[in-house]
Design a protein around this motif. Structure first.
Motif, PDB file in Angstrom:
ATOM      1  N   GLY A  78      52.151  38.726  37.647  1.00 15.31           N
ATOM      2  CA  GLY A  78      52.909  39.193  38.802  1.00 15.31           C
ATOM      3  C   GLY A  78      53.295  38.030  39.707  1.00 15.31           C
ATOM      4  O   GLY A  78      52.450  37.220  40.097  1.00 15.31           O
ATOM      5  N   GLN A  94      48.587  42.182  33.630  1.00 16.97           N
ATOM      6  CA  GLN A  94      47.511  41.307  33.189  1.00 16.97           C
ATOM      7  C   GLN A  94      47.598  41.065  31.683  1.00 16.97           C
ATOM      8  O   GLN A  94      47.800  41.999  30.900  1.00 16.97           O
ATOM      9  CB  GLN A  94      46.155  41.939  33.503  1.00 16.97           C
ATOM     10  N   ALA A 153      49.365  46.954  32.344  1.00 13.90           N
ATOM     11  CA  ALA A 153      50.306  46.855  33.465  1.00 13.90           C
ATOM     12  C   ALA A 153      50.677  48.236  34.013  1.00 13.90           C
ATOM     13  O   ALA A 153      51.839  48.648  33.956  1.00 13.90           O
ATOM     14  CB  ALA A 153      51.561  46.113  33.024  1.00 13.90           C
ATOM     15  N   SER A 193      54.235  36.225  43.175  1.00 15.02           N
ATOM     16  CA  SER A 193      53.812  36.436  44.548  1.00 15.02           C
ATOM     17  C   SER A 193      54.854  37.239  45.325  1.00 15.02           C
ATOM     18  O   SER A 193      56.052  36.938  45.275  1.00 15.02           O
ATOM     19  CB  SER A 193      53.597  35.087  45.246  1.00 15.02           C
ATOM     20  N   SER A 240      47.358  36.657  35.438  1.00  9.05           N
ATOM     21  CA  SER A 240      48.206  37.541  36.229  1.00  9.05           C
ATOM     22  C   SER A 240      49.660  37.195  35.956  1.00  9.05           C
ATOM     23  O   SER A 240      50.062  36.036  36.047  1.00  9.05           O
ATOM     24  CB  SER A 240      47.903  37.373  37.724  1.00  9.05           C
ATOM     25  N   THR A 282      41.848  35.778  31.790  1.00 12.25           N
ATOM     26  CA  THR A 282      42.838  36.729  32.289  1.00 12.25           C
ATOM     27  C   THR A 282      43.955  36.000  33.024  1.00 12.25           C
ATOM     28  O   THR A 282      43.711  35.093  33.816  1.00 12.25           O
ATOM     29  CB  THR A 282      42.172  37.737  33.252  1.00 12.25           C
ATOM     30  N   ASN A 295      51.316  44.301  38.942  1.00 14.04           N
ATOM     31  CA  ASN A 295      50.691  42.990  38.739  1.00 14.04           C
ATOM     32  C   ASN A 295      50.110  42.983  37.329  1.00 14.04           C
ATOM     33  O   ASN A 295      48.927  43.225  37.137  1.00 14.04           O
ATOM     34  CB  ASN A 295      49.603  42.737  39.787  1.00 14.04           C
TER      35      ASN A 295
END
Length: 316
Positions: free
Chosen positions: A54, A313, A297, A56, A52, A50, A311
């Motif tokens: 997104g 995926q 998402a 920070s 991410s 997986t 965020n």
């Protein structure tokens, strides 16, 4: 490429999806996703890895350059030092805990634009009146209509890697030929209902430099205006990039600000994602030469919202 304001209206008419899925439609190109497409997308999970997508929320990308947006403000409301000092011990019986809050514009970081986000003169997607968006939020086309729709087949088009560069130059306009050429080179087909995710390398350049100067609203590589026709022909569900605003800046006309937005959101009704973090996904795709994945998402359930932080995926 340069063009007139009239060309924007002509393009909007050509790619329009108004009425295609009914006069009351509020999800636009997400109608291109069938239940069978989601089942097929789930079968793309082979490694169980997986990613991410997104960025920070601590990255200070906003400059107030557009819309008065500010960077997310994270505030601790209760802390371990409060607990250790006994400040939470009254009244008994007590609970020692940490708590916090976040203050941010809905489009301050990785996010979806809602279909009420951009107007074509006085109209929104599907012919809804722009005045339906007021201080209480959007009465039509709010982000809540996306809440259970953002799932399906994702495809990464790594334009920067295909071009052999770390990042496309600011002002580089991605063309339909680029999109088709990159897909062919990667051995991946763009299908109806896909979420197409385009990597320019711009965000990674900013991260490597440790500077976000100009990222939000400044010059950037991005989608050229004529890609609106490519998106309509492919009938994709969504388009996402690693840049602040998806389309190339400086814009290809001086007669409109963000002219591609004028067309793809209010006329076509496309789901648009911006500020996607793609470095790790792109590296994995280059390594195993697999550029398709299960994509998920969902936005926040914010009735009347013009956008939502997310965020996303990618699962391979």
């Amino acid at each position: 490429m340069t063009f007139t304001r009239q060309a924007i209206y002509d393009a909007a008419k050509k790619v329009s999806n108004w009425g295609r899925w009914g006069d009351d439609d509020q999800i636009g190109t997400l109608n291109n996703i069938e239940p069978a497409d989601i089942v097929a997308a789930a079968s793309l999970v082979r490694k169980g890895r997986t990613f991410s997508l997104g960025l920070s929320l601590k990255e200070p990308i906003q400059s107030g350059m557009f819309g008065g947006r500010w960077n997310p403000i994270h505030t601790m409301l209760a802390t371990g030092t409060d607990a250790a000092a006994g400040n939470q011990d009254e009244p008994a019986p007590y609970l020692r805990y940490a708590d916090d809050a976040i203050n941010m514009p809905c489009q301050a970081s990785t996010q979806w634009d809602a279909l009420c986000h951009i107007f074509l003169d006085e109209k929104m997607y599907n012919g809804y009146d722009a005045k339906l968006v007021d201080v209480k939020g959007a009465k039509k086309l709010g982000i809540e209509h996306y809440r259970d729709k953002m799932v399906g087949r994702g495809v990464l088009l790594d334009i920067a890697r295909w071009k052999g560069v770390d990042s496309l130059d600011d002002g580089y306009a991605i063309t339909p030929t680029d999109l088709d050429g990159c897909a062919a080179s990667q051995g991946v087909e763009i299908r109806k209902g896909d979420f197409v995710i385009v990597r320019t390398g711009h965000q990674e350049r900013c991260l490597a430099m440790g500077s976000w100067a100009g990222y939000a609203g400044g010059d950037a590589p991005g989608m050229g205006f004529d890609t609106c026709f490519w998106l309509r022909d492919k009938d994709v569900a969504g388009i996402c990039t690693d840049t602040w605003g998806c389309e190339v800046r400086p814009n290809q006309t001086k007669e409109a600000n963000q002219p591609w937005h004028w067309v793809v959101i209010p006329a076509m009704g496309i789901a648009m994602g911006e500020i996607f973090y793609l470095k790790e996904l792109a590296e994995d795709c280059a390594e195993d030469e697999v550029y398709e994945f299960f994509f998920l998402a969902p936005p926040l359930h914010l009735p009347g919202g013009a956008g939502s932080p997310i965020n996303p995926q990618a699962i391979k």
